[in-house]
Design an enzyme around this catalytic site. Structure first.
Site, short mmCIF file in Angstrom:
data_model
loop_
_atom_site.label_atom_id
_atom_site.label_comp_id
_atom_site.label_asym_id
_atom_site.label_seq_id
_atom_site.Cartn_x
_atom_site.Cartn_y
_atom_site.Cartn_z
N ASN A 1 11.30 -8.86 7.15
CA ASN A 1 11.60 -8.27 8.45
C ASN A 1 10.96 -9.12 9.54
O ASN A 1 9.88 -9.68 9.35
CB ASN A 1 11.04 -6.85 8.52
CG ASN A 1 11.66 -5.94 7.48
OD1 ASN A 1 12.87 -5.94 7.30
ND2 ASN A 1 10.83 -5.19 6.77
N ILE B 1 0.82 -1.21 0.00
CA ILE B 1 0.00 0.00 0.00
C ILE B 1 0.86 1.27 0.00
O ILE B 1 0.41 2.32 -0.44
CB ILE B 1 -0.97 -0.03 1.21
CG1 ILE B 1 -2.21 0.81 0.95
CG2 ILE B 1 -0.28 0.37 2.50
CD1 ILE B 1 -3.34 0.57 1.95
N HIS C 1 5.78 -12.17 5.60
CA HIS C 1 5.68 -11.63 4.24
C HIS C 1 7.07 -11.38 3.68
O HIS C 1 7.99 -10.99 4.40
CB HIS C 1 4.85 -10.35 4.19
CG HIS C 1 5.24 -9.30 5.18
ND1 HIS C 1 4.92 -9.40 6.51
CD2 HIS C 1 5.92 -8.14 5.05
CE1 HIS C 1 5.39 -8.33 7.16
NE2 HIS C 1 6.01 -7.55 6.29
P1 5GP Z 1 7.01 -4.87 7.48
O1 5GP Z 1 7.54 -3.59 8.05
O2 5GP Z 1 6.12 -5.61 8.45
O3 5GP Z 1 8.08 -5.73 6.88
O4 5GP Z 1 6.15 -4.44 6.23
C1 5GP Z 1 4.76 -4.30 6.27
C2 5GP Z 1 4.34 -3.74 4.93
O5 5GP Z 1 2.95 -3.85 4.84
C3 5GP Z 1 4.69 -2.24 4.75
O6 5GP Z 1 5.52 -2.09 3.61
C4 5GP Z 1 3.32 -1.59 4.58
O7 5GP Z 1 3.32 -0.56 3.63
C5 5GP Z 1 2.44 -2.75 4.15
N1 5GP Z 1 1.05 -2.62 4.55
C6 5GP Z 1 0.57 -2.28 5.78
N2 5GP Z 1 -0.76 -2.28 5.78
C7 5GP Z 1 -1.16 -2.64 4.53
C8 5GP Z 1 -2.44 -2.82 3.93
O8 5GP Z 1 -3.50 -2.65 4.53
N3 5GP Z 1 -2.44 -3.19 2.62
C9 5GP Z 1 -1.28 -3.38 1.90
N4 5GP Z 1 -1.40 -3.75 0.63
N5 5GP Z 1 -0.06 -3.23 2.45
C10 5GP Z 1 -0.01 -2.86 3.76
#
Ligand code: 5GP
Length: 123
Positions: A94, A36, A107
């Site tokens: 991460n 997003i 992810h």
């Molecule tokens: P992390 O920091 O956990 O590795 O990455 C989480 C990722 O999820 C971030 O890059 C953030 O932009 C993405 N993200 C968070 N909420 C949403 C959402 O509701 N939809 C989508 N498509 N991505 C999300």
């Protein structure tokens, strides 16, 4: 077990269809969708459908079928997005506090479309 899964995390809600997403690919075990808040011209997230907190949880407890499906789906998306070969990409995940993980569902970020710089900022 060191892993406690929160079923209310945002990706669990996406998997249940409670929150929309821009899907890139989906299989029985895997969903790939656009981040997003993209950090590069291409920024997609690959997640298993199973309830795994992070990479080490997925690697330790997912079935062989889930693990193969996940990685083959990611490889296909990399090819479909034109990132295979010399163009290249970065695949990162991460975990926890040090990794600054925001969403506690495993992810893999796939980033590409520009030169991405060094992997980690110097401390
Ligand atoms: P992390 O920091 O956990 O590795 O990455 C989480 C990722 O999820 C971030 O890059 C953030 O932009 C993405 N993200 C968070 N909420 C949403 C959402 O509701 N939809 C989508 N498509 N991505 C999300």
């Amino acid at each position: 077990m060191p892993w406690t899964y929160d079923p209310q995390n945002i990706f669990a809600r996406i998997l249940r269809g409670e929150i929309p997403n821009k899907t890139v690919a989906e299989t029985t075990h895997t969903l790939v969708f656009h981040d997003i808040r993209p950090h590069a011209p291409v920024h997609v997230l690959a997640i298993p459908r199973g309830a795994y907190v992070n990479f080490d949880h997925f690697a330790a407890e997912a079935s062989a079928e889930e693990i193969v499906d996940f990685h083959r789906t990611v490889a296909q998306v990399i090819a479909d997005l034109g990132l295979a070969g010399p163009e290249g990409y970065r695949a990162i995940t991460n975990s926890g506090v040090s990794g600054m993980q925001e969403v506690p569902h495993y992810h893999l970020h796939i980033l590409g479309g520009r030169v991405l710089g060094r992997l980690v900022d110097p401390a």
